[in-house]
Design a protein around this motif. Sequence first.
Motif, PDB file in Angstrom:
ATOM      1  N   ASP A 268       0.728  -1.469   0.459  1.00 29.05           N
ATOM      2  CA  ASP A 268       0.213  -0.190   0.405  1.00 29.05           C
ATOM      3  C   ASP A 268       1.031   0.981  -0.136  1.00 29.05           C
ATOM      4  N   ALA A 269       1.953   1.620  -0.148  1.00 30.01           N
ATOM      5  CA  ALA A 269       3.005   2.619  -0.277  1.00 30.01           C
ATOM      6  C   ALA A 269       3.218   3.269  -1.331  1.00 30.01           C
ATOM      7  N   ASP A 270       3.434   4.641  -1.371  1.00 30.64           N
ATOM      8  CA  ASP A 270       2.572   5.134  -1.984  1.00 30.64           C
ATOM      9  C   ASP A 270       4.650   5.243  -2.915  1.00 30.64           C
ATOM     10  N   LEU A 271       4.479   4.489  -4.034  1.00 33.37           N
ATOM     11  CA  LEU A 271       5.423   4.391  -4.786  1.00 33.37           C
ATOM     12  C   LEU A 271       6.138   5.717  -5.184  1.00 33.37           C
ATOM     13  N   ASP A 272       5.503   6.300  -5.601  1.00 34.60           N
ATOM     14  CA  ASP A 272       6.622   7.980  -5.418  1.00 34.60           C
ATOM     15  C   ASP A 272       7.393   8.362  -4.681  1.00 34.60           C
ATOM     16  N   VAL A 273       6.390   8.736  -3.123  1.00 33.82           N
ATOM     17  CA  VAL A 273       7.033   8.291  -1.988  1.00 33.82           C
ATOM     18  C   VAL A 273       8.919   7.099  -1.521  1.00 33.82           C
ATOM     19  N   ALA A 274       8.322   5.982  -2.056  1.00 33.58           N
ATOM     20  CA  ALA A 274       9.036   4.788  -1.432  1.00 33.58           C
ATOM     21  C   ALA A 274      10.501   5.173  -3.115  1.00 33.58           C
ATOM     22  N   VAL A 275      10.045   5.551  -3.765  1.00 30.37           N
ATOM     23  CA  VAL A 275      11.140   5.437  -4.800  1.00 30.37           C
ATOM     24  C   VAL A 275      12.785   6.670  -4.351  1.00 30.37           C
ATOM     25  N   ALA A 303       5.863  -5.553  -6.416  1.00 29.18           N
ATOM     26  CA  ALA A 303       7.844  -5.642  -6.845  1.00 29.18           C
ATOM     27  C   ALA A 303       8.350  -5.033  -9.190  1.00 29.18           C
ATOM     28  N   ALA A 304       7.352  -5.262  -9.740  1.00 30.21           N
ATOM     29  CA  ALA A 304       7.685  -5.466 -10.542  1.00 30.21           C
ATOM     30  C   ALA A 304       7.663  -3.928 -10.761  1.00 30.21           C
ATOM     31  N   GLU A 305       6.190  -2.822 -10.796  1.00 35.08           N
ATOM     32  CA  GLU A 305       6.696  -1.549 -11.089  1.00 35.08           C
ATOM     33  C   GLU A 305       7.480  -0.870 -10.147  1.00 35.08           C
ATOM     34  N   PHE A 306       7.735  -1.482  -8.591  1.00 36.75           N
ATOM     35  CA  PHE A 306       8.946  -0.330  -7.979  1.00 36.75           C
ATOM     36  C   PHE A 306       9.890  -0.822  -8.085  1.00 36.75           C
ATOM     37  N   ARG A 308      10.945  -1.320 -11.472  1.00 39.03           N
ATOM     38  CA  ARG A 308      10.689  -1.105 -12.751  1.00 39.03           C
ATOM     39  C   ARG A 308      10.916   1.401 -12.582  1.00 39.03           C
ATOM     40  N   ARG A 309      10.659   2.185 -11.431  1.00 38.92           N
ATOM     41  CA  ARG A 309      10.858   3.104 -10.571  1.00 38.92           C
ATOM     42  C   ARG A 309      11.997   3.599 -10.763  1.00 38.92           C
ATOM     43  N   VAL A 373      21.039  -1.060 -10.262  1.00 38.22           N
ATOM     44  CA  VAL A 373      19.788  -2.238  -8.900  1.00 38.22           C
ATOM     45  C   VAL A 373      19.751  -4.308  -9.524  1.00 38.22           C
ATOM     46  N   LEU A 374      19.947  -4.492  -9.165  1.00 42.19           N
ATOM     47  CA  LEU A 374      19.533  -6.232  -8.263  1.00 42.19           C
ATOM     48  C   LEU A 374      18.457  -6.348  -8.161  1.00 42.19           C
ATOM     49  N   SER A 375      17.722  -7.182  -9.328  1.00 42.18           N
ATOM     50  CA  SER A 375      16.208  -7.838  -8.433  1.00 42.18           C
ATOM     51  C   SER A 375      16.256  -9.397  -8.198  1.00 42.18           C
TER      52      SER A 375
END
Length: 483
Positions: A268-275, A303-306, A308-309, A373-375
């Motif tokens: 539920d994190a705001d991904l803009d804030v998280a990135v 995970a995939a969207e985070f 990528r950003r 970046v490693l996934s």
Amino acid sequence: MTELGHKIDPLHTDLWINGAWQPRDDRFDVVNPATEEVLASVASADIADADAALDAAQAAMDDWAARTPRQRSEVLRRAWELMTARLDHFAHLITLENGKAGADARGEAAYAAEFFRWFAEEAVRADGMITRAPASGARIIVQHKPAGLAVLVTPWNYPAAMGTRKIAPALAAGCGVVIKPASETPLTMLALMPLLEEAGVPPGLVNVLPSKRTGALVDHMLHDPRVRVVSFTGSTGVGRKLLHSAADQVLKPAMELGGNAPLIVFEDADLDVAVEGAMLAKMRNLGEACTAANRFYVHEDVAAEFTRRFAAAMGALTVGDGTDPDVDVGPLVNAETRDKVAAFVADALAKGATLELGGTAPDGKGYFYPPTVLSRVPETADCVHDEIFGPVAAIQTFTTEAEVTRRANDTEYGLVAYVFTEDMKRGMRVCERLDYGMVGLNRGLVSDPAAPFGGTKQSGLGREGGHEGMLEFMETQYISAAW
């Protein structure tokens, strides 16, 4: 010697003992990590220099400790004013010897100066108390007194801030100090000494001993009976050795040691804030920080969207010599650090991780390594269990709160963790369950002069900054009185 038009003052490459520059024939080179060129030849202190510095600090401390808290406070306030007026100068020195980019270096210089202002305010707040013993009726008087001489040992990753974070509270408390800066980056701390003299710090109260014989020099000082405090920032391995030495004299230790910081992103994190927070937590000082996010735990739903950003943000950074104002990412501090980072990446890829960005050091001069970046990083990868200390993000996934909390705590370190969620009830619950001295909740930056900085487990002892930072350099005295 010049570097991009900047001249290193040759005086500021000698020892600083008893308020004067002390030249020595024995010297070592300080190298610019962006060019691998020698910036300066710096004097190397020996045991006799350590004794002279302790003599000077002890003589100066008697008068300094007797001054009123307000008098000490005004000197520290003046140091803040002078350093703030010269931030560009100190930032440039930091970039030259440490490599960090200009904006990052200026941020460190401002952060370093702020410790003088904060502890100027704390110097007048060493509050005690008077109360009455319930059983005997005697008065209990509690006060805080200067602990005594302090030996300060600082690392290379923050050449200014790790020194001022120790010097300022020690002076606020009334102590004299001898500081041993890292051999990779002694120039910034040496350049600070004339400023402290101008601010009114008495000769001898602060002494700086760069040396290529760190172990023997520090061990000798820790066995001097006049020394009562040792404050160290660096690796847990070296910290253990210093604690062994400190035990012989039962010194008061303040230890800020290694970290293995988890960064948790809930679904539920705001991904803009998280990135944005992840960029701060990972890339401040190029990842060469004990507070750097080391293990990224991202909920499998995002995970995939985070990734990528985050990879896009990392890929937008410009790598190069930090003296160039358009550069975001400078070099690592030396070849050993760069090679260690490269080895972590190679190990993770060999064990099945996916390379999303970076991963190859450029050819040519300088200790550069690109944002990487490693996934899908497996739990067996070495970078999951040790500090990367470089611009590499290792991303893993999780499914439940209980699982990620357990994995985040599964380390001998406990310095800092980061949590991103829009559910503040869950956020606070997870923060309290994390075995870390500091937690950034929806923030990628926790360091603040007004806050107690430090960790649990093998990440250290004591706190720096906040009110607690000054108390590390004081002893509590209790007087039982009847009247």
